[in-house]
Design an enzyme around this catalytic site. Structure first.
Site: not given
Ligand code: NOJ
Length: 535
Positions: A200, A257, A322-323, A99
């Site tokens: 990210d 992402e 994970h989000d 990541d």
């Molecule tokens: C996206 C990530 O997937 C998330 O888990 C994170 O809180 C935010 N970016 C900040 O890095």
């Protein structure tokens, strides 16, 4: 193990390291834990692991706030544990993607410490500082985690920008020296042998250089139109630089992402692929995560997604991470949620594009219900009970029916899901008809047949009566995939004649033959057939 384009054919598996396997009994998953489970991942058939951040971090955002890009957080192990993982994974044919969290660092990173030490410090401009405007924050930009995106620094008497927590100051991507340091850090990991990066919030790197306030909209989730703090067109120049760094090495990849609210903007996501060869190799489109269960909605999502992909670009597809709440919980369906999850799995693994799986998805893990005092995610803490945060989708992997589901000998950092007695790897490996074995069989089939991994997709039934059916084709291989999203029997007729054989099905016997593609699908049936000859 270089092999150009491996990522187009492969299946990528996301590991949230805190929750995969704890090898030292401290209740937190670690790198050695992952290394010990490589045999499981090899058995499952995945091609690469995307590892959520493992660098040192004060863990305000559980690793997405990095305080040292060149090391491993002690709770996950050491650099030599990481090298061991890399070596053993490679020996098993599994690649490792890290990541890359570079929209921001932790406030404890030495760059920020230097930047915030004085207005004339060497790295002052590596972050985004601004004087007050009329005695207040410079503009109306909001942090994604709530409140203003500006934090006052009493020491140097300026505000700094943080798109997330105040402990996650945003880097200034317009500063060439800062970018050079990021490139250097990328080479450090590429030289070590990592196979790529997940970037990210790649669409947030660049902010308006005039710091104009965002216009307001009436969107319920996010009342701001992010015209000036996200999605700036200038970002693409910097993505091209990153791509050039990765291209210095053989067979490495990047996936971005692209995060928007409401989530899912295929046009924007695809813009990060550039001309298909000069920006990212792949980018996520999250549209499907926000669609209710319906064959037509799923179809429309992928149709729009494919339409945006540049000619020499390549799509990837994802249903959980994970989000977000776990896919199986989002599909709802009560007692049928497991059946729906099976249909979704076959869909993900048979449509065109690289599938990304999220650990536990292959078991049919659901969201874990947690009490307020069990929540650790800063978002859950802040917005409880309206929004309970992301912990429900981050609970430990379920390995067996023993204590803590075999995840840890200590007290797990998040509770183990109460389903663990039946929903674990050990039990499911033994059960021929389990979700896990369905994933495994589908992955195996997908890898074996070019039509299923890189073939064209030709839609046949586009959601009519909640059924989706399509062909995948490459060379002289043709597959037909029929998915019944409905809880009722559906009879379908597809034009193609010929001899067909069932290769995988949630309901039928393997090897069953058809001479025409007329079939009555059971409720929630997913069947994959292959053409074996002319009629
Ligand atoms: C996206 C990530 O997937 C998330 O888990 C994170 O809180 C935010 N970016 C900040 O890095």
């Amino acid at each position: 193990m270089p092999q150009r384009g491996w990522w187009k054919r492969g299946v990528i598996y996301q590991i949230y390291p805190r929750s995969f396997r704890d090898s030292n009994g401290d209740g937190i998953g670690d790198i050695r834990g992952i290394t010990r489970k490589l045999d499981y991942l090899t058995w499952l058939g995945i091609d690469a692991i995307w590892l959520s951040p493992v660098n040192p971090s004060p863990m305000y955002d559980f690793g997405y706030d990095i305080s040292d890009y060149y090391d491993i957080d002690p709770c996950y192990g050491t650099l030599s544990d990481f090298d061991e993982l890399l070596e053993k994974a490679h020996a098993s044919g599994i690649r490792i993607i890290m990541d890359l969290v570079v929209n921001h660092t932790s406030h404890l990173h030495k760059w920020f410490k230097d930047s915030s030490s004085a207005r004339d410090s060497r790295r002052r401009d590596w972050y985004i500082w601004h004087d007050p405007v009329k005695g207040r924050e410079p503009n109306n930009w909001k942090s994604a985690f709530g409140g203003s995106a500006w934090e006052w620094d009493p020491h140097t008497e300026q505000y700094y920008l943080h798109s997330f927590l105040k402990e996650q100051p945003d880097l200034n991507w317009r500063n060439p020296e800062m970018r050079k340091s990021i490139h250097k850090m990328m080479r450090f990991w590429l030289n070590r042998g990592v196979d790529g990066f997940r970037l990210d919030v790649v669409n947030w790197f660049i902010k308006d250089d005039r710091f104009r306030s965002n216009p307001f909209t009436i969107k319920p989730l996010d009342p701001e139109k992010h015209k000036y703090d996200r999605n700036r067109p200038e970002v693409h120049d910097y993505i091209k630089e990153l791509r050039a760094v990765v291209d210095e090495y053989d067979a490495r990849m990047t996936v971005g992402e692209v995060f928007t609210l409401p989530p899912g903007n295929p046009e924007l996501s695809a813009s990060f692929l550039g001309n298909g060869e000069d920006e990212l190799h792949m980018a996520f489109d999250f549209s499907i995560m926000y669609r209710f269960w319906s064959a037509r909605r799923f179809y429309n999502c992928v149709k729009r997604w494919y339409r945006e992909i540049p000619h020499s670009g390549w799509p990837c597809n994802v249903q959980s991470n994970h989000d977000q709440p776990r896919g199986r919980s989002r599909y709802m369906g009560g007692v049928n949620s497991e059946k729906r999850a099976r249909v979704a799995a076959i869909f993900l693994l048979t449509i065109k594009g690289t599938p990304f799986l999220y650990y536990g998805e292959e078991l049919g893990m659901k969201n874990t219900s947690l009490r307020r005092n069990e929540i650790v995610d800063p978002l859950g803490k802040r917005y409880w009970p309206v929004y309970r945060g992301r912990d429900c989708a981050r609970t430990p992997m379920l390995w067996n029916s023993k204590t803590n589901a075999g995840f840890s000998d200590g007290r797990p950092w998040l509770p183990v899901d109460s389903d663990y007695k039946k929903l674990n790897v050990k039990a499911q490996r033994k059960d021929r008809y389990s979700m896990l074995n369905l994933y495994r069989e589908m992955i195996t089939l997908r890898k074996k047949h070019p039509a299923l991994n890189r073939g064209e997709i030709i839609p046949e039934i586009k959601g009519f009566k909640n059924v989706l059916a399509y062909f995948r084709q490459e060379g002289d291989e043709t597959f037909f995939i029929a998915l019944n999203f409905s809880g009722k029997e559906r009879t379908i007729h597809a034009g193609e004649r010929g001899q067909w054989r069932v290769m995988l099905s949630t309901h039928r016997t393997i090897r069953e033959h058809f001479t025409s593609l007329t079939m009555t699908l059971a409720p929630y049936e997913a069947t994959v057939v292959m053409r074996i000859g002319e009629l």
